[in-house]
Write a protein that holds these residues in place. Structure first.
Motif, PDB file in Angstrom:
ATOM      1  N   GLY A  24       1.611   7.996 -14.699  1.00 20.31           N
ATOM      2  CA  GLY A  24       0.753   8.431 -13.597  1.00 20.31           C
ATOM      3  C   GLY A  24       0.482   7.325 -12.589  1.00 20.31           C
ATOM      4  O   GLY A  24       0.475   7.556 -11.374  1.00 20.31           O
ATOM      5  N   VAL A  25       0.269   6.117 -13.082  1.00 18.26           N
ATOM      6  CA  VAL A  25       0.032   4.975 -12.185  1.00 18.26           C
ATOM      7  C   VAL A  25       1.278   4.710 -11.340  1.00 18.26           C
ATOM      8  O   VAL A  25       1.198   4.486 -10.123  1.00 18.26           O
ATOM      9  CB  VAL A  25      -0.356   3.719 -12.990  1.00 18.26           C
ATOM     10  CG1 VAL A  25      -0.444   2.492 -12.083  1.00 18.26           C
ATOM     11  CG2 VAL A  25      -1.677   3.946 -13.712  1.00 18.26           C
ATOM     12  N   PHE A  26       2.431   4.736 -11.985  1.00 24.32           N
ATOM     13  CA  PHE A  26       3.699   4.511 -11.287  1.00 24.32           C
ATOM     14  C   PHE A  26       3.946   5.593 -10.233  1.00 24.32           C
ATOM     15  O   PHE A  26       4.244   5.295  -9.067  1.00 24.32           O
ATOM     16  CB  PHE A  26       4.837   4.500 -12.312  1.00 24.32           C
ATOM     17  CG  PHE A  26       6.210   4.444 -11.713  1.00 24.32           C
ATOM     18  CD1 PHE A  26       6.707   3.263 -11.176  1.00 24.32           C
ATOM     19  CD2 PHE A  26       7.015   5.571 -11.685  1.00 24.32           C
ATOM     20  CE1 PHE A  26       7.984   3.208 -10.627  1.00 24.32           C
ATOM     21  CE2 PHE A  26       8.295   5.527 -11.135  1.00 24.32           C
ATOM     22  CZ  PHE A  26       8.775   4.345 -10.604  1.00 24.32           C
ATOM     23  N   LEU A  27       3.789   6.855 -10.624  1.00 25.89           N
ATOM     24  CA  LEU A  27       4.087   7.965  -9.721  1.00 25.89           C
ATOM     25  C   LEU A  27       3.144   8.007  -8.523  1.00 25.89           C
ATOM     26  O   LEU A  27       3.574   8.188  -7.378  1.00 25.89           O
ATOM     27  CB  LEU A  27       4.019   9.290 -10.484  1.00 25.89           C
ATOM     28  CG  LEU A  27       5.103   9.516 -11.539  1.00 25.89           C
ATOM     29  CD1 LEU A  27       4.768  10.751 -12.382  1.00 25.89           C
ATOM     30  CD2 LEU A  27       6.470   9.674 -10.888  1.00 25.89           C
ATOM     31  N   CYS A  28       1.851   7.834  -8.772  1.00 23.56           N
ATOM     32  CA  CYS A  28       0.878   7.911  -7.675  1.00 23.56           C
ATOM     33  C   CYS A  28       1.029   6.729  -6.718  1.00 23.56           C
ATOM     34  O   CYS A  28       0.894   6.887  -5.504  1.00 23.56           O
ATOM     35  CB  CYS A  28      -0.544   7.974  -8.226  1.00 23.56           C
ATOM     36  SG  CYS A  28      -0.916   9.506  -9.104  1.00 23.56           S
ATOM     37  N   SER A  29       1.313   5.561  -7.269  1.00 18.65           N
ATOM     38  CA  SER A  29       1.503   4.386  -6.413  1.00 18.65           C
ATOM     39  C   SER A  29       2.737   4.558  -5.530  1.00 18.65           C
ATOM     40  O   SER A  29       2.685   4.308  -4.318  1.00 18.65           O
ATOM     41  CB  SER A  29       1.635   3.119  -7.268  1.00 18.65           C
ATOM     42  OG  SER A  29       0.467   2.888  -8.016  1.00 18.65           O
ATOM     43  N   GLN A  30       3.830   4.993  -6.115  1.00 12.73           N
ATOM     44  CA  GLN A  30       5.030   5.226  -5.315  1.00 12.73           C
ATOM     45  C   GLN A  30       4.785   6.276  -4.232  1.00 12.73           C
ATOM     46  O   GLN A  30       5.214   6.112  -3.085  1.00 12.73           O
ATOM     47  CB  GLN A  30       6.185   5.671  -6.208  1.00 12.73           C
ATOM     48  CG  GLN A  30       6.953   4.542  -6.851  1.00 12.73           C
ATOM     49  CD  GLN A  30       8.347   4.968  -7.276  1.00 12.73           C
ATOM     50  OE1 GLN A  30       8.596   6.133  -7.562  1.00 12.73           O
ATOM     51  NE2 GLN A  30       9.261   4.022  -7.319  1.00 12.73           N
ATOM     52  N   ALA A  31       4.095   7.341  -4.605  1.00 10.02           N
ATOM     53  CA  ALA A  31       3.842   8.421  -3.650  1.00 10.02           C
ATOM     54  C   ALA A  31       2.994   7.949  -2.474  1.00 10.02           C
ATOM     55  O   ALA A  31       3.144   8.433  -1.349  1.00 10.02           O
ATOM     56  CB  ALA A  31       3.166   9.600  -4.352  1.00 10.02           C
ATOM     57  N   ALA A  32       2.106   6.986  -2.732  1.00 12.06           N
ATOM     58  CA  ALA A  32       1.185   6.503  -1.689  1.00 12.06           C
ATOM     59  C   ALA A  32       1.735   5.313  -0.913  1.00 12.06           C
ATOM     60  O   ALA A  32       1.069   4.821   0.007  1.00 12.06           O
ATOM     61  CB  ALA A  32      -0.152   6.123  -2.322  1.00 12.06           C
ATOM     62  N   ARG A  33       2.959   4.869  -1.244  1.00 11.56           N
ATOM     63  CA  ARG A  33       3.492   3.639  -0.646  1.00 11.56           C
ATOM     64  C   ARG A  33       3.461   3.653   0.882  1.00 11.56           C
ATOM     65  O   ARG A  33       2.957   2.723   1.523  1.00 11.56           O
ATOM     66  CB  ARG A  33       4.925   3.389  -1.118  1.00 11.56           C
ATOM     67  CG  ARG A  33       5.512   2.091  -0.569  1.00 11.56           C
ATOM     68  CD  ARG A  33       7.032   2.058  -0.593  1.00 11.56           C
ATOM     69  NE  ARG A  33       7.588   2.296  -1.893  1.00 11.56           N
ATOM     70  CZ  ARG A  33       8.299   3.370  -2.206  1.00 11.56           C
ATOM     71  NH1 ARG A  33       8.515   4.318  -1.298  1.00 11.56           N
ATOM     72  NH2 ARG A  33       8.809   3.510  -3.409  1.00 11.56           N
ATOM     73  N   ALA A  34       4.012   4.693   1.476  1.00 13.06           N
ATOM     74  CA  ALA A  34       4.124   4.723   2.936  1.00 13.06           C
ATOM     75  C   ALA A  34       2.754   4.702   3.595  1.00 13.06           C
ATOM     76  O   ALA A  34       2.528   3.984   4.580  1.00 13.06           O
ATOM     77  CB  ALA A  34       4.909   5.954   3.380  1.00 13.06           C
ATOM     78  N   ALA A  35       1.820   5.486   3.065  1.00 15.15           N
ATOM     79  CA  ALA A  35       0.474   5.543   3.642  1.00 15.15           C
ATOM     80  C   ALA A  35      -0.237   4.197   3.517  1.00 15.15           C
ATOM     81  O   ALA A  35      -0.939   3.756   4.436  1.00 15.15           O
ATOM     82  CB  ALA A  35      -0.343   6.642   2.967  1.00 15.15           C
ATOM     83  N   LEU A  36      -0.058   3.532   2.379  1.00 12.79           N
ATOM     84  CA  LEU A  36      -0.693   2.234   2.171  1.00 12.79           C
ATOM     85  C   LEU A  36      -0.049   1.149   3.025  1.00 12.79           C
ATOM     86  O   LEU A  36      -0.735   0.252   3.525  1.00 12.79           O
ATOM     87  CB  LEU A  36      -0.625   1.853   0.691  1.00 12.79           C
ATOM     88  CG  LEU A  36      -1.500   2.695  -0.239  1.00 12.79           C
ATOM     89  CD1 LEU A  36      -1.114   2.460  -1.696  1.00 12.79           C
ATOM     90  CD2 LEU A  36      -2.976   2.384  -0.024  1.00 12.79           C
ATOM     91  N   ASN A  37       1.254   1.219   3.200  1.00 13.73           N
ATOM     92  CA  ASN A  37       1.923   0.266   4.100  1.00 13.73           C
ATOM     93  C   ASN A  37       1.387   0.404   5.519  1.00 13.73           C
ATOM     94  O   ASN A  37       1.180  -0.587   6.235  1.00 13.73           O
ATOM     95  CB  ASN A  37       3.433   0.503   4.098  1.00 13.73           C
ATOM     96  CG  ASN A  37       4.123  -0.043   2.860  1.00 13.73           C
ATOM     97  OD1 ASN A  37       3.512  -0.753   2.059  1.00 13.73           O
ATOM     98  ND2 ASN A  37       5.395   0.280   2.699  1.00 13.73           N
ATOM     99  N   GLU A  38       1.173   1.641   5.914  1.00  8.10           N
ATOM    100  CA  GLU A  38       0.688   1.919   7.268  1.00  8.10           C
ATOM    101  C   GLU A  38      -0.696   1.330   7.505  1.00  8.10           C
ATOM    102  O   GLU A  38      -0.990   0.788   8.571  1.00  8.10           O
ATOM    103  CB  GLU A  38       0.660   3.438   7.476  1.00  8.10           C
ATOM    104  CG  GLU A  38       0.302   3.896   8.869  1.00  8.10           C
ATOM    105  CD  GLU A  38       0.320   5.408   9.000  1.00  8.10           C
ATOM    106  OE1 GLU A  38      -0.464   5.938   9.808  1.00  8.10           O
ATOM    107  OE2 GLU A  38       1.114   6.066   8.286  1.00  8.10           O
TER     108      GLU A  38
END
Length: 248
Positions: free
Chosen positions: A108-122
């Motif tokens: 879950g930590v891996f999946l949610c972090s990957q999913a949020a990558r673009a938004a967090l980079n922004e």
């Protein structure tokens, strides 16, 4: 206004964190797979937005981020708090139990972090993962749970190493024993007494005290902190074995 996603937000540390962030002016997307509990919890958080999702499912993790960003406008923080606590001797831990723990606590930590990558980079945001003292201090009955939390600690460092160049910070909190409803239900008086003897502060932590550490790591006050493990445990991990006898 900053926006944050908190998984496992229907109760406990997740709900306490949602309340603190909302009090600091953040918009909060509260994620949980327990629909009824989440509906009730959202009412306790001003401006809280409910997102029903199972973080162990890749499609749910992606949808969670999409729904949260649509509701909040931006994602500045991700708190990977969702977890399951299944305990038992190694000999009684079958593969189904092992996978159930790993699916939520680590996958879950891996999946949610990957999913949020673009938004967090922004947003050049921050991630806080919730591990446990069981992740860096072995104990009985925790072959699956402790190993999953050890994985969370190292996964935090991996993401921090790769995301730092994008201005995204990734840190980890390791709570000690906390006075949650679950702990009150399953910790016998003998267990509670043993923990009190082993913790320098002589007490369990409060959900709000763990949440304060999370909020700090999400904040600009922690702007040069990444890849770190913060134990919020009353000193339990630092003292090791033998402290009770030294006190007597």
């Amino acid at each position: 206004m900053k926006g944050a996603i908190i998984t496992g937000a229907a109760r406990g540390i997740g709900l306490a964190t949602a309340k603190l962030l909302a009090g600091d002016g953040w918009k909060v997307a509260m994620v949980d797979r327990d629909c009824e509990a989440l509906k009730a919890a959202v009412g306790e958080v001003p401006g809280g937005v409910a997102v029903f999702a199972d973080v162990s499912l890749p499609e749910d993790a992606s949808r969670m981020v999409d729904e949260a960003k649509a509701a909040l406008g931006r994602i500045d923080g991700l708190v990977n708090n969702a977890g399951v606590a299944l305990f038992g001797p190694e000999a009684e831990t079958d593969f189904a139990m092992w996978r159930e723990v790993m699916a939520t606590n680590l996958d879950g930590v891996f999946l949610c972090s990957q999913a949020a990558r673009a938004a967090l980079n922004e947003s050049k945001g921050a991630v806080v993962n919730i591990a446990s003292i069981s992740g860096h201090r072995a104990s009985t009955l925790r072959v699956a749970y402790g190993t999953s939390k050890a994985g969370v600690i190292h996964l935090t460092k991996q993401f921090a190493a790769e995301w730092g160049e994008h201005g995204v910070r990734v840190n980890c909190i390791a709570p000690g024993p906390v006075d949650t409803k679950l702990a009150l239900a399953v910790h016998t008086p003998d267990i509670r007494a043993a923990y009190h003897d082993s913790i320098p502060l002589n007490r369990y932590g409060k959900e709000e005290e763990i949440a304060q550490g999370i909020v700090f790591l999400l904040s600009d006050k922690a702007s040069y902190i990444t890849g770190q493990l913060l134990s919020v445990d009353g000193g339990f991990e630092s003292t090791g074995i033998g402290l009770p006898s030294l006190r007597s």
